[in-house]
Design a protein around this motif. Structure first.
Motif, mmCIF file in Angstrom:
data_model
loop_
_atom_site.group_PDB
_atom_site.id
_atom_site.type_symbol
_atom_site.label_atom_id
_atom_site.label_comp_id
_atom_site.label_asym_id
_atom_site.label_seq_id
_atom_site.Cartn_x
_atom_site.Cartn_y
_atom_site.Cartn_z
ATOM 1 N N LEU A 216 0.863 -1.335 0.037
ATOM 2 C CA LEU A 216 0.101 0.031 -0.107
ATOM 3 C C LEU A 216 0.772 1.300 -0.093
ATOM 4 O O LEU A 216 0.455 2.431 -0.429
ATOM 5 C CB LEU A 216 -0.873 0.093 1.297
ATOM 6 N N ALA A 217 2.112 0.957 0.404
ATOM 7 C CA ALA A 217 2.915 2.305 0.519
ATOM 8 C C ALA A 217 3.463 2.372 -0.746
ATOM 9 O O ALA A 217 4.204 3.708 -1.036
ATOM 10 C CB ALA A 217 4.140 2.032 1.675
ATOM 11 N N ILE A 218 3.549 1.592 -1.879
ATOM 12 C CA ILE A 218 4.080 2.051 -3.168
ATOM 13 C C ILE A 218 2.904 2.629 -4.086
ATOM 14 O O ILE A 218 2.034 1.904 -4.183
ATOM 15 C CB ILE A 218 4.837 0.738 -3.563
ATOM 16 N N ASP A 219 3.317 3.801 -4.621
ATOM 17 C CA ASP A 219 2.229 4.219 -5.508
ATOM 18 C C ASP A 219 2.471 3.424 -6.895
ATOM 19 O O ASP A 219 2.953 4.166 -7.690
ATOM 20 C CB ASP A 219 2.634 5.742 -5.548
ATOM 21 N N HIS A 220 2.109 2.286 -7.048
ATOM 22 C CA HIS A 220 2.003 1.724 -8.369
ATOM 23 C C HIS A 220 1.434 2.408 -9.526
ATOM 24 O O HIS A 220 2.104 2.319 -10.605
ATOM 25 C CB HIS A 220 1.276 0.324 -8.154
ATOM 26 N N SER B 150 1.178 5.570 -10.214
ATOM 27 C CA SER B 150 2.363 6.629 -10.683
ATOM 28 C C SER B 150 3.378 6.043 -11.376
ATOM 29 O O SER B 150 3.981 6.578 -11.989
ATOM 30 C CB SER B 150 2.517 7.649 -9.326
ATOM 31 N N TYR C 132 -2.545 -2.595 -5.417
ATOM 32 C CA TYR C 132 -1.972 -2.180 -6.385
ATOM 33 C C TYR C 132 -2.447 -0.726 -6.704
ATOM 34 O O TYR C 132 -2.126 -0.083 -7.936
ATOM 35 C CB TYR C 132 -2.317 -3.044 -7.782
ATOM 36 N N TYR D 96 -2.617 2.903 -4.026
ATOM 37 C CA TYR D 96 -1.707 3.632 -2.954
ATOM 38 C C TYR D 96 -2.523 4.182 -1.939
ATOM 39 O O TYR D 96 -3.481 5.009 -2.118
ATOM 40 C CB TYR D 96 -1.144 4.838 -3.838
ATOM 41 N N ASN D 97 -2.267 3.732 -0.535
ATOM 42 C CA ASN D 97 -2.925 4.345 0.519
ATOM 43 C C ASN D 97 -2.014 4.204 1.655
ATOM 44 O O ASN D 97 -1.857 3.227 2.381
ATOM 45 C CB ASN D 97 -3.962 3.363 0.711
ATOM 46 N N LEU D 98 -1.406 5.256 1.824
ATOM 47 C CA LEU D 98 -0.354 5.622 2.749
ATOM 48 C C LEU D 98 -0.859 5.481 4.256
ATOM 49 O O LEU D 98 -0.371 4.857 4.984
ATOM 50 C CB LEU D 98 0.487 6.790 2.535
ATOM 51 N N TYR E 29 9.652 5.276 -1.153
ATOM 52 C CA TYR E 29 8.292 5.052 -0.776
ATOM 53 C C TYR E 29 8.103 4.511 0.746
ATOM 54 O O TYR E 29 7.413 4.492 1.587
ATOM 55 C CB TYR E 29 7.698 3.934 -1.478
#
Length: 618
Positions: free
Chosen positions: A380-384, A386, A425, A427-429, A467
């Motif tokens: 979730l921490a990786i902005d796939h 983008s 897949y 992004y939800n920081l 990330y």
């Protein structure tokens, strides 16, 4: 996001460059995009329909001219061979496959791109019916794990009178005994590549000599992996003369190599280049096309250049000093566009490059990675999105491993997963931080991560470091020279986290049936899922179900595999990045070549159009 990634790579790669002590580079894997239903594939500048189902292929390029003999193939490698013979280096396969040594089974060239066009082999063997004979002329499936191999007559070992190992074998004819003994040697030798790669398969295999030209192979344990590791696939089993193994198996001298392949090792300048010369007593003939009936191979010699530096390889390719780039060296879109400015005539095939993944150990409770919530938080921490849109300009797949969309019988589209998994897949920081707290790591933790010092690995490590820092995971980046990295990887017991494209796979034929990426003591099972066997009961149950169908009902086997891979994605055993598209390039004078990567899919049939080469380079 675009500016952020540019800044991120610039700053982090400078840090990485200070850490690297020696030069080297690691390739990334790739599979052709021509396995999709009804998609187009770009080959040599044009788009053509690739058919209506997996494994179909369009005709590629213009009408072939009659093949010609002669010429020299100049082919690059990023590193020198580590193992010249099968017992030279613990756990390592001999590295002259399809040049000097050959596998037992092969592929159906007659129905490939040069023949009927039924199959496209750019991504390997697309389906079971495309498997063909090689050193075994034909085979029969007697049951699960039971192979009856009819060994080809008229195959002779290459002969170079300059070297003692070759003189020992004397260029004699290969027999079924050589094939049987080669398998038994791999089975009975501790630390062999077979024992390290798939121990239960090899340790329990038995071979019965039926007559001088027939053997029966029985693999009661791990039978689903028999083709992959023993007979063909991407495995480690080749055929050597019995007396050669008895005397030279552990030799790591280049002049002690002997095999049945189309070429013979003739000279080696350490870490610079290998010279291979044509085996004039090679057994195969061209089965199709204008060269039907021609004795193979066509190319007279190979200049195997060892060029660790990518910019040097690219310069050599641009100036016509290389006939193609190396194994799995696929260009990204920007590199390809730059190449076209200087070499508009270059041929290419579009591929999907195996995605980089980061992973730790799920079998070590002290490793935070063993906690599912930590792995979910990392996803979730990786902005796939983008990364796909900004870093790869939309030329990438969000979900590609462990099953690629070109293999629909085992692929689950992202929209068919639960909303929770689909969120991996995105992004939800904030949710990622919440999961870290629930896992017991509200302040994060530090981890050392190892990877090869290749551009792709360095880019991935820079992005992942940025990330994951946002959820408190501080990565200490440790780039490693490729030769050292290869040794670490094949050792199979890296304690720290790693970044690489090798784990997970893409679901290519036969690899999918081993479950080796997620089961047991397999070097590719870097997260140590279901290791020891039975520690992950869901995976083990899928494997046992799969074993009932492989070799007798592949449709059923694929149903089970699809469910197993879906579970692997849900559990986030590996944390992948998006998979970019790539471009596999070669010179227009390299003929009878259609973009297949592995040498066994093209080398002995390829030829050099010297006239065209001279015309382009004048």
């Amino acid at each position: 996001m675009t500016k952020k990634l540019v800044w991120l790579l610039a700053s982090c790669l400078m840090v990485i460059s200070l850490l690297i002590v020696s030069c080297g580079e690691k390739d990334t894997g790739g599979t052709v995009t021509t396995q999709d239903k009804g998609q187009t594939v770009t080959v040599g500048g044009g788009e053509e329909d690739a058919g209506t189902g997996p494994g179909t292929a369009s005709t590629v390029g213009e009408e072939q001219n009659r093949p010609k003999y002669g010429g020299k193939l100049t082919y690059p490698s990023i590193a020198a061979p580590a193992a010249w013979n099968p017992g030279a280096v613990t756990g390592a396969s001999a590295e002259q496959g399809s040049i000097v040594i050959e596998q037992i089974l092969g592929r159906n060239w007659e129905e490939g791109e040069a023949g009927t066009g039924k199959y496209n082999f750019v991504g390997g063997v697309p389906e079971w019916s495309a498997v063909g004979g090689n050193l075994a002329e034909s085979f029969e499936i007697l049951g699960i794990g039971e192979w009856l191999l009819h060994i080809r007559q008229g195959v002779y070992f290459g002969y170079n009178p300059k070297f003692e190992a070759s003189k020992l074998v004397g260029g004699r004819e290969m027999t079924a005994e050589d094939v049987a003994y080669s398998i038994e040697w791999m089975r009975d030798t501790p630390g062999s590549a077979g024992i390290v790669s798939e121990p239960s398969l090899f340790k329990n295999a038995t071979i019965e000599r039926i007559d001088n030209w027939t053997i029966k192979l029985n693999t009661p344990e791990a039978p689903t992996t028999g083709y992959l590791w023993m007979l063909g696939g991407g495995g480690v089993q080749y055929v050597w003369a019995k007396e050669h193994l008895e005397n030279y198996a552990k030799s790591n001298e280049w002049y002690d190599t002997v095999g049945t392949g189309p070429y013979i090792t003739d000279d080696y300048v350490t870490d610079v280049a290998i010279k291979y010369i044509k085996n004039d007593n090679y057994w195969d003939v061209n089965p199709v096309g204008l060269g039907q009936g021609d004795q193979l191979p066509y190319i007279e010699s190979i200049n195997y250049q060892i060029i660790p530096d990518k910019s040097t390889r690219m310069a050599a390719f641009r100036t016509g000093k290389l006939d193609r780039l190396g194994f799995r060296e696929d260009l990204n879109a920007e590199e390809y566009e730059q190449l076209l400015k200087t070499n508009p005539e270059v041929e290419h095939a579009v591929v999907i490059v195996d995605p980089m993944k980061i992973n730790g150990r799920v079998d070590m409770p002290e490793d935070p990675y063993s906690n599912l919530k930590v792995r979910q938080a990392m996803m979730l921490a990786i902005d796939h999105p983008s990364i796909v849109n900004d870093f790869y300009n939309g030329n990438a797949e969000l979900l590609d491993s462990p099953a690629r969309k070109w293999y629909p019988s085992i692929y689950t589209p992202l929209e068919e997963f639960s909303p929770e998994v689909q969120e991996y897949y995105g992004y939800n920081l904030e949710k990622a931080k919440q999961l870290m707290a629930e896992a017991g790591y509200p302040g994060g933790f530090k981890k050392t991560v190892y990877f090869a010092n290749s551009p792709a690995s360095e880019e991935a490590s820079a992005i992942l470091k940025e990330y994951l820092a946002k959820i408190g995971i501080e990565l200490e980046l440790q780039p490693v020279e490729f030769g050292i990295w290869r040794g670490m990887f094949w050792g199979g017991d890296i304690q720290e986290w790693i970044i690489d494209s090798w784990p997970g796979g893409n679901g290519a034929l036969f690899v999918r049936y081993s479950m080796g990426y997620f089961r047991g003591p397999n070097v590719f099972n870097t997260a140590h899922v279901n290791n020891p066997v039975g520690s992950e009961p869901v995976i083990e149950d899928y494997y046992q179900q799969q074993s009932k169908y492989v070799m007798v009902d592949y449709a059923k086997a694929d149903e089970v595999t699809k469910a197993a891979y879906k579970y692997c994605v849900e559990q986030a055993f590996l944390v992948p990045m998006p998979a970019p598209y790539g471009y596999r390039v070669w010179q227009p004078w390299l003929k009878n070549f259609y973009g297949s990567d592995d040498l066994k899919f093209w080398l002995r049939w390829a030829w050099i159009d010297e006239d065209l080469k001279a015309e382009i380079l004048k």
